[in-house]
Design a protein around this motif. Structure first.
Motif, short mmCIF file in Angstrom:
data_model
loop_
_atom_site.label_atom_id
_atom_site.label_comp_id
_atom_site.label_asym_id
_atom_site.label_seq_id
_atom_site.Cartn_x
_atom_site.Cartn_y
_atom_site.Cartn_z
N ASP A 87 0.84 -1.19 0.00
CA ASP A 87 0.00 0.00 0.00
C ASP A 87 0.88 1.24 0.00
O ASP A 87 1.53 1.55 1.01
CB ASP A 87 -0.91 -0.03 1.23
CG ASP A 87 -2.00 1.04 1.15
OD1 ASP A 87 -2.95 0.94 1.94
OD2 ASP A 87 -1.91 1.96 0.31
N LEU A 88 0.90 1.95 -1.12
CA LEU A 88 1.67 3.19 -1.25
C LEU A 88 0.72 4.38 -1.42
O LEU A 88 1.07 5.38 -2.04
CB LEU A 88 2.63 3.10 -2.43
CG LEU A 88 3.70 2.02 -2.33
CD1 LEU A 88 4.50 1.91 -3.62
CD2 LEU A 88 4.64 2.30 -1.16
N THR A 89 -0.47 4.27 -0.88
CA THR A 89 -1.46 5.34 -0.97
C THR A 89 -0.92 6.63 -0.36
O THR A 89 -0.35 6.62 0.73
CB THR A 89 -2.75 4.93 -0.22
OG1 THR A 89 -3.33 3.81 -0.89
CG2 THR A 89 -3.75 6.07 -0.18
N GLY A 90 -1.08 7.73 -1.11
CA GLY A 90 -0.66 9.03 -0.61
C GLY A 90 0.82 9.30 -0.73
O GLY A 90 1.29 10.36 -0.33
N SER A 91 1.57 8.38 -1.28
CA SER A 91 3.01 8.59 -1.45
C SER A 91 3.27 9.46 -2.68
O SER A 91 2.46 9.53 -3.59
CB SER A 91 3.74 7.25 -1.61
OG SER A 91 3.33 6.62 -2.81
N ASN A 92 4.39 10.12 -2.70
CA ASN A 92 4.77 10.93 -3.85
C ASN A 92 5.56 10.07 -4.83
O ASN A 92 6.72 10.32 -5.14
CB ASN A 92 5.60 12.13 -3.38
CG ASN A 92 5.83 13.13 -4.50
OD1 ASN A 92 4.99 13.29 -5.40
ND2 ASN A 92 6.96 13.81 -4.45
#
Length: 267
Positions: A87-92
């Motif tokens: 889960d890399l949600t919200g990562s740049n």
């Protein structure tokens, strides 16, 4: 740093926080995480945080929202065989990070779910990820909700779905797809008609897309029904094998008893 995790013993989730880390604050050493020792050094980048991130990739489900070296994460993903959900949600992540991640996906066979919601991905980055799906044979769910995908991304998805046979769910909601040509939607619908694995394409319905979305819905519904039938058939086969085994044991109980005795002596 801040991370959320669940321990192998089943506890959690836990949140661990700490001060900001820099290469200058670290020296060659190691970090023990639940009995595993992870080596790190300043030359490895932001060492302690990155060591923690990569150790986490041994867990079944990993949630991260800040990684400093996407290339290194891509390499670890290519070598990793334990993580099933990332889960890399919200990562740049951006297009550059998506490209590195895509390289890892080409080699990874264990990952089932990849969440990239609101990860600053555009058409180029999505194109890299979709191209990786041609080689990837394990990913089942890809969430690209809330990025900046347009017509080029859909064209890349069409090319991927012509060859990929494992992806089941893709989420494209909340992307700027309003100006996509209707012919592209029709082409996507025709591609999904031939695809046998996709169960769900999540996208906002509009009046202009009504016809192709109806075709897509019909195709994904067919695929879900086929998957259920296959699972049911396999379950029936297993039950039949178990019944046959019990029937054989009932016919010749002495032979079965002798087999168990020999097995016990071997142990």
């Amino acid at each position: 740093y801040k991370d959320t995790l669940t321990s192998p013993e089943g506890g959690g989730p836990f949140v661990r926080t700490g001060p900001a880390l820099s290469p200058e604050s670290l020296s060659m050493g190691s970090l023990r995480i639940w009995g595993r020792r992870v080596q790190f050094s300043p030359s490895f980048g932001l060492g302690l945080l990155r060591a923690w991130v990569f150790a986490m990739l041994d867990e079944e489900e990993v949630e991260l929202n800040e990684v400093d070296d996407w290339e290194a994460l891509g390499v670890e993903l290519a070598n990793n065989g334990g993580t099933k959900t990332l889960d890399l949600t919200g990562s740049n992540l951006t297009n550059e990070g998506a490209a590195f991640l895509a390289e890892g996906l080409k080699m990874n066979t264990a990952l089932h779910t990849l969440r990239l919601e609101s990860a600053s991905i555009e058409d180029e980055g999505a194109g890299s990820l979709f191209a990786a799906l041609v080689a990837n044979e394990g990913l089942k769910s890809l969430n690209l909700r809330g990025n900046n995908l347009g017509e080029p991304a859909l064209e890349s998805l069409i090319a991927a779905l012509q060859l990929n046979g494992t992806l089941q769910v893709i989420n494209l909601e909340n992307n700027p797809l309003e100006d996509v040509n209707i012919l592209i939607w029709m082409k996507l619908a025709a591609t999904i008609q031939k695809n046998t694995s996709l169960h769900d394409l999540r996208i906002e319905a509009t009046e202009e897309r009504a016809a192709p979305l109806a075709m897509i819905t019909k195709s994904t519904k067919r695929n879900r029904a086929a998957a259920r039938a296959t699972a049911s058939e396999r379950l029936n086969q297993i039950r039949q094998m178990q019944a046959d085994k019990k029937a054989q044991e009932a016919k010749d109980p002495d032979k079965e008893k002798s087999r168990k005795v020999r097995s016990f002596r071997l142990r």
